[in-house]
Design a protein around this motif. Sequence first.
Motif, short mmCIF file in Angstrom:
data_model
loop_
_atom_site.label_atom_id
_atom_site.label_comp_id
_atom_site.label_asym_id
_atom_site.label_seq_id
_atom_site.Cartn_x
_atom_site.Cartn_y
_atom_site.Cartn_z
N ALA A 154 0.85 -1.20 0.00
CA ALA A 154 0.00 0.00 0.00
C ALA A 154 0.88 1.24 0.00
O ALA A 154 1.89 1.31 0.71
CB ALA A 154 -0.91 -0.01 1.22
N LYS A 156 0.99 5.84 -0.84
CA LYS A 156 0.23 7.08 -0.95
C LYS A 156 -0.14 7.34 -2.41
O LYS A 156 0.73 7.33 -3.28
CB LYS A 156 1.05 8.24 -0.39
CG LYS A 156 0.24 9.50 -0.11
CD LYS A 156 1.09 10.56 0.55
CE LYS A 156 0.28 11.80 0.93
NZ LYS A 156 -0.67 11.50 2.02
N MET A 176 -11.66 -0.81 4.62
CA MET A 176 -10.49 0.05 4.53
C MET A 176 -10.18 0.72 5.87
O MET A 176 -9.02 0.93 6.23
CB MET A 176 -10.68 1.09 3.42
CG MET A 176 -10.55 0.50 2.03
SD MET A 176 -10.62 1.75 0.71
CE MET A 176 -12.34 1.60 0.23
N TRP A 181 -6.37 2.05 6.44
CA TRP A 181 -6.10 2.80 5.22
C TRP A 181 -6.78 4.15 5.26
O TRP A 181 -6.28 5.14 4.74
CB TRP A 181 -6.57 2.02 3.99
CG TRP A 181 -5.70 0.86 3.63
CD1 TRP A 181 -4.59 0.42 4.30
CD2 TRP A 181 -5.86 -0.01 2.51
NE1 TRP A 181 -4.04 -0.67 3.67
CE2 TRP A 181 -4.80 -0.96 2.56
CE3 TRP A 181 -6.78 -0.10 1.48
CZ2 TRP A 181 -4.65 -1.96 1.60
CZ3 TRP A 181 -6.64 -1.09 0.53
CH2 TRP A 181 -5.57 -2.02 0.59
N ASN A 201 -8.27 10.62 4.98
CA ASN A 201 -7.74 9.79 3.91
C ASN A 201 -6.31 10.20 3.58
O ASN A 201 -5.77 9.88 2.53
CB ASN A 201 -8.63 9.93 2.66
CG ASN A 201 -8.21 8.99 1.52
OD1 ASN A 201 -7.57 7.96 1.74
ND2 ASN A 201 -8.53 9.37 0.30
N TYR A 204 -2.91 7.46 2.98
CA TYR A 204 -2.61 6.89 1.67
C TYR A 204 -3.20 7.70 0.52
O TYR A 204 -2.91 7.39 -0.64
CB TYR A 204 -3.12 5.45 1.59
CG TYR A 204 -2.34 4.49 2.45
CD1 TYR A 204 -1.03 4.12 2.13
CD2 TYR A 204 -2.89 3.95 3.61
CE1 TYR A 204 -0.30 3.25 2.93
CE2 TYR A 204 -2.18 3.08 4.42
CZ TYR A 204 -0.88 2.74 4.08
OH TYR A 204 -0.17 1.87 4.88
N ILE A 206 -6.09 7.68 -0.90
CA ILE A 206 -6.59 6.64 -1.81
C ILE A 206 -7.55 7.22 -2.85
O ILE A 206 -8.45 8.00 -2.52
CB ILE A 206 -7.33 5.54 -1.02
CG1 ILE A 206 -6.39 4.92 0.02
CG2 ILE A 206 -7.88 4.47 -1.95
CD1 ILE A 206 -7.09 3.95 0.96
#
Length: 319
Positions: A154, A156, A176, A181, A201, A204, A206
């Motif tokens: 995982a 960014k 998540m 995450w 958020n 990462y 996402i």
Amino acid sequence: MKLTDISRQLATAFATVGMTGLVLVGCNNSSAPEANKEAATENTTAQTADSDIDPEHSKIVIGTTEGDFADMVRNQVKGALEEQGYDVELIAFTDYVRPNLALAEGDLDINIFQHKPYLDTFKKENNLDLVEVFQVPTAPLGIYSGKKTSLDEAYKGMSVSAPNDPSNFARALVMMDDLGWITLKDNIDPLTASKTDIADNSKYDINIIELEAAQLPRARDEVDFAVINGNYATDSGIKLTEALFQEPSFAYVNWSAIKSADTGKKWVEDVTNAYNSEAFKKYAHETFPGYKYPKIWDENTTDATEAPENAAVEAEAAQ
């Protein structure tokens, strides 16, 4: 476009197709001699009297999504009900909208494809008089590899695909959050979580890509990770054991649904018994390892997040 708008459009289209089908069926037998019609009616009545079926409902039309739920009907349930004397037809769908609309319109007698949170949301938004009956073995939602093959990869700015219907998208967000995450807001309803419920958020950053559930397996190579519904994963040849992470909650074991007016009818009881028979349990254990099984089978360890169940419905299924 809202799910409600899409549902209304599909309902109109589906109703038109359904009416056309009825017209064609009605015309098909118009030239049969009256004597033959009477003979056929007498023969059908005699067969119904000799079999252990609902005398007012000898044909059962079952709707499922394509994949494991359809296979359960083809490979086990259909044969069991036909041995009892029923005529069984399976209609398989590739989306989560039409099965409930078809059931409400009378094109299906029963459908089997959805968990209770989705059914509750859908019937409320579309004003449908449907009710759940019994649970079925269900492949859990999982996070699968895309361009990345390990959760340790995982990073960014990574992309994660997820089912675009509200209830399954909520499940993806909860998963998540479980992985760390993202962080969801405090005191939200996990069954209805949306993007606006994401508190953070930044870890990462996402890029969450929402797709039709059936498209998720095919789009794996376009994202870093994919959240895929279990039935579509297995239908695409993906083993459940390949999941990098599986949903821990038992709130989403899937249910059958019928029109409320059919509650208590013999044919419903017979379908329920077919899905809870020892023969079906044996088939499910051999064919679907790693699945979550109906609570009534008493083979799962439930958790505190499980959605409340209809005690009356479960008691009926136990009969």
